[in-house]
Design a protein around this motif. Sequence first.
Motif, PDB file in Angstrom:
ATOM      1  N   ALA A  73       0.824  -1.211   0.000  1.00 28.54           N
ATOM      2  CA  ALA A  73       0.000   0.000   0.000  1.00 28.54           C
ATOM      3  C   ALA A  73       0.856   1.259   0.000  1.00 28.54           C
ATOM      4  N   THR A  74       0.341   2.286  -0.660  1.00 24.59           N
ATOM      5  CA  THR A  74       0.928   3.636  -0.584  1.00 24.59           C
ATOM      6  C   THR A  74      -0.218   4.618  -0.347  1.00 24.59           C
ATOM      7  N   THR A  75       0.165   5.863  -0.150  1.00 27.85           N
ATOM      8  CA  THR A  75      -0.806   6.953  -0.173  1.00 27.85           C
ATOM      9  C   THR A  75      -1.539   6.942  -1.521  1.00 27.85           C
ATOM     10  N   ALA A  76      -2.716   7.555  -1.548  1.00 23.74           N
ATOM     11  CA  ALA A  76      -3.419   7.726  -2.824  1.00 23.74           C
ATOM     12  C   ALA A  76      -3.215   9.133  -3.377  1.00 23.74           C
ATOM     13  N   GLY A  77      -2.362   9.924  -2.740  1.00 18.70           N
ATOM     14  CA  GLY A  77      -2.063  11.261  -3.254  1.00 18.70           C
ATOM     15  C   GLY A  77      -3.336  12.072  -3.467  1.00 18.70           C
ATOM     16  N   ALA A  78      -3.504  12.580  -4.683  1.00 17.49           N
ATOM     17  CA  ALA A  78      -4.640  13.461  -4.993  1.00 17.49           C
ATOM     18  C   ALA A  78      -5.924  12.704  -5.342  1.00 17.49           C
ATOM     19  N   LEU A  79      -5.885  11.386  -5.308  1.00 16.51           N
ATOM     20  CA  LEU A  79      -7.092  10.597  -5.608  1.00 16.51           C
ATOM     21  C   LEU A  79      -8.081  10.684  -4.453  1.00 16.51           C
ATOM     22  N   PRO A  80      -9.365  10.393  -4.705  1.00 21.43           N
ATOM     23  CA  PRO A  80     -10.344  10.441  -3.608  1.00 21.43           C
ATOM     24  C   PRO A  80     -10.128   9.357  -2.556  1.00 21.43           C
ATOM     25  N   ALA A  81      -9.456   8.269  -2.914  1.00 23.11           N
ATOM     26  CA  ALA A  81      -9.225   7.188  -1.948  1.00 23.11           C
ATOM     27  C   ALA A  81      -8.160   7.600  -0.930  1.00 23.11           C
ATOM     28  N   ARG A  82      -8.048   6.812   0.135  1.00 27.29           N
ATOM     29  CA  ARG A  82      -6.995   7.076   1.136  1.00 27.29           C
ATOM     30  C   ARG A  82      -5.708   6.333   0.790  1.00 27.29           C
ATOM     31  N   TRP A  83      -5.866   5.136   0.232  1.00 29.26           N
ATOM     32  CA  TRP A  83      -4.691   4.323  -0.098  1.00 29.26           C
ATOM     33  C   TRP A  83      -4.814   3.753  -1.503  1.00 29.26           C
ATOM     34  N   VAL A  84      -3.653   3.547  -2.119  1.00 28.11           N
ATOM     35  CA  VAL A  84      -3.576   2.690  -3.301  1.00 28.11           C
ATOM     36  C   VAL A  84      -2.898   1.396  -2.871  1.00 28.11           C
ATOM     37  N   ILE A  85      -3.556   0.292  -3.149  1.00 28.50           N
ATOM     38  CA  ILE A  85      -2.937  -1.016  -2.912  1.00 28.50           C
ATOM     39  C   ILE A  85      -2.426  -1.513  -4.259  1.00 28.50           C
ATOM     40  N   HIS A  86      -1.112  -1.591  -4.388  1.00 28.08           N
ATOM     41  CA  HIS A  86      -0.498  -2.016  -5.643  1.00 28.08           C
ATOM     42  C   HIS A  86      -0.339  -3.530  -5.604  1.00 28.08           C
ATOM     43  N   THR A  87      -0.817  -4.203  -6.630  1.00 27.87           N
ATOM     44  CA  THR A  87      -0.609  -5.646  -6.729  1.00 27.87           C
ATOM     45  C   THR A  87      -0.182  -5.957  -8.151  1.00 27.87           C
ATOM     46  N   VAL A  88       0.560  -7.035  -8.299  1.00 29.83           N
ATOM     47  CA  VAL A  88       1.091  -7.380  -9.623  1.00 29.83           C
ATOM     48  C   VAL A  88       0.439  -8.659 -10.107  1.00 29.83           C
ATOM     49  N   GLY A  89      -0.391  -8.529 -11.120  1.00 30.24           N
ATOM     50  CA  GLY A  89      -1.032  -9.693 -11.706  1.00 30.24           C
ATOM     51  C   GLY A  89      -0.059 -10.462 -12.584  1.00 30.24           C
ATOM     52  N   PRO A  90      -0.344 -11.753 -12.787  1.00 27.30           N
ATOM     53  CA  PRO A  90       0.477 -12.545 -13.703  1.00 27.30           C
ATOM     54  C   PRO A  90       0.100 -12.249 -15.157  1.00 27.30           C
ATOM     55  N   VAL A  91       1.077 -12.315 -16.036  1.00 28.11           N
ATOM     56  CA  VAL A  91       0.803 -12.292 -17.469  1.00 28.11           C
ATOM     57  C   VAL A  91       0.112 -13.609 -17.809  1.00 28.11           C
ATOM     58  N   TYR A  92      -0.936 -13.567 -18.608  1.00 30.99           N
ATOM     59  CA  TYR A  92      -1.647 -14.795 -18.972  1.00 30.99           C
ATOM     60  C   TYR A  92      -0.742 -15.721 -19.764  1.00 30.99           C
ATOM     61  N   SER A  93      -0.867 -17.013 -19.480  1.00 39.54           N
ATOM     62  CA  SER A  93      -0.092 -18.015 -20.213  1.00 39.54           C
ATOM     63  C   SER A  93      -1.011 -19.128 -20.675  1.00 39.54           C
ATOM     64  N   THR A  94      -0.832 -19.600 -21.892  1.00 40.38           N
ATOM     65  CA  THR A  94      -1.620 -20.740 -22.375  1.00 40.38           C
ATOM     66  C   THR A  94      -0.942 -22.056 -22.006  1.00 40.38           C
ATOM     67  N   THR A  95       0.288 -22.015 -21.545  1.00 45.99           N
ATOM     68  CA  THR A  95       1.017 -23.259 -21.264  1.00 45.99           C
ATOM     69  C   THR A  95       1.182 -23.520 -19.772  1.00 45.99           C
ATOM     70  N   GLU A  96       0.943 -22.509 -18.949  1.00 46.57           N
ATOM     71  CA  GLU A  96       1.150 -22.658 -17.504  1.00 46.57           C
ATOM     72  C   GLU A  96      -0.072 -22.082 -16.796  1.00 46.57           C
ATOM     73  N   ASP A  97      -0.556 -22.797 -15.760  1.00 45.74           N
ATOM     74  CA  ASP A  97      -1.700 -22.293 -15.004  1.00 45.74           C
ATOM     75  C   ASP A  97      -1.215 -21.314 -13.931  1.00 45.74           C
ATOM     76  N   ARG A  98      -1.510 -20.043 -14.147  1.00 45.38           N
ATOM     77  CA  ARG A  98      -1.084 -19.012 -13.203  1.00 45.38           C
ATOM     78  C   ARG A  98      -2.267 -18.480 -12.393  1.00 45.38           C
ATOM     79  N   GLY A  99      -3.359 -19.263 -12.367  1.00 46.12           N
ATOM     80  CA  GLY A  99      -4.581 -18.822 -11.694  1.00 46.12           C
ATOM     81  C   GLY A  99      -4.386 -18.548 -10.211  1.00 46.12           C
ATOM     82  N   ALA A 100      -3.553 -19.364  -9.550  1.00 42.65           N
ATOM     83  CA  ALA A 100      -3.352 -19.171  -8.109  1.00 42.65           C
ATOM     84  C   ALA A 100      -2.685 -17.825  -7.839  1.00 42.65           C
ATOM     85  N   ARG A 101      -1.836 -17.403  -8.774  1.00 44.37           N
ATOM     86  CA  ARG A 101      -1.167 -16.105  -8.588  1.00 44.37           C
ATOM     87  C   ARG A 101      -2.139 -14.948  -8.804  1.00 44.37           C
TER      88      ARG A 101
END
Length: 176
Positions: A73-101
């Motif tokens: 989490a970080t500040t949300a700066g000038a946004l209306p929210a209080r926090w930004v929660i940054h998360t990194v999604g997986p790039v989709y793969s047709t050969t590997e199941d990345r659903g748990a990530r």
Amino acid sequence: MGTSNHTRLIVTKGDITEQEVDAIVNAANSSLLGGGGVDGAIHRKGGKAVLEECRRLRAGHLGGGLPVGHAVATTAGALPARWVIHTVGPVYSTTEDRGARLASCYTESLRLAYDLGASSVAFPAISTGVYRWPLDDAARIAAEAIHTAEARVPEIRLVLFDDTALAAFQRVFDPS
Ligand code: ADP
């Protein structure tokens, strides 16, 4: 105990940067230093306070970047929210199941939101843009993750940017 007894779940079309909630979730990349899509919009509207805090995290314990499926989490700066929660999604793969990530992006973000004391949190459709995850599958994974999370956050919004994404998430979240 899942979220259903405690949580108001809202599926809506909109722009995540305009949500008046305690925390908005950013579909970031591991660098935390900005990108396109949601990430670009959040940094543009949040202003330099968001980027400065991301840079401090990179200079500190996230020197190697934020791993896929994790959240911070970080500040949300000038946004209306209080926090930004940054998360990194997986790039989709047709050969590997990345659903748990992808599921982990939702559960880790909810855990962090709860720890922060957030009573409302808004998610975009993580990984469905540049990371190419098929919308129906991404929606299914999001729903399963949110329903199994012991989140205890009173309000969770899924904020979809266009009609196609909205329809995909509604099919899974509000089947009728
Ligand atoms: P990723 O790299 O995780 O795929 P993107 O930001 O490219 O992330 O896209 C994720 C989803 O967010 C896509 O469905 C995209 O249409 C949507 N999106 C883009 N801008 C916004 C916004 N301002 N608010 C909500 N959703 C957005």
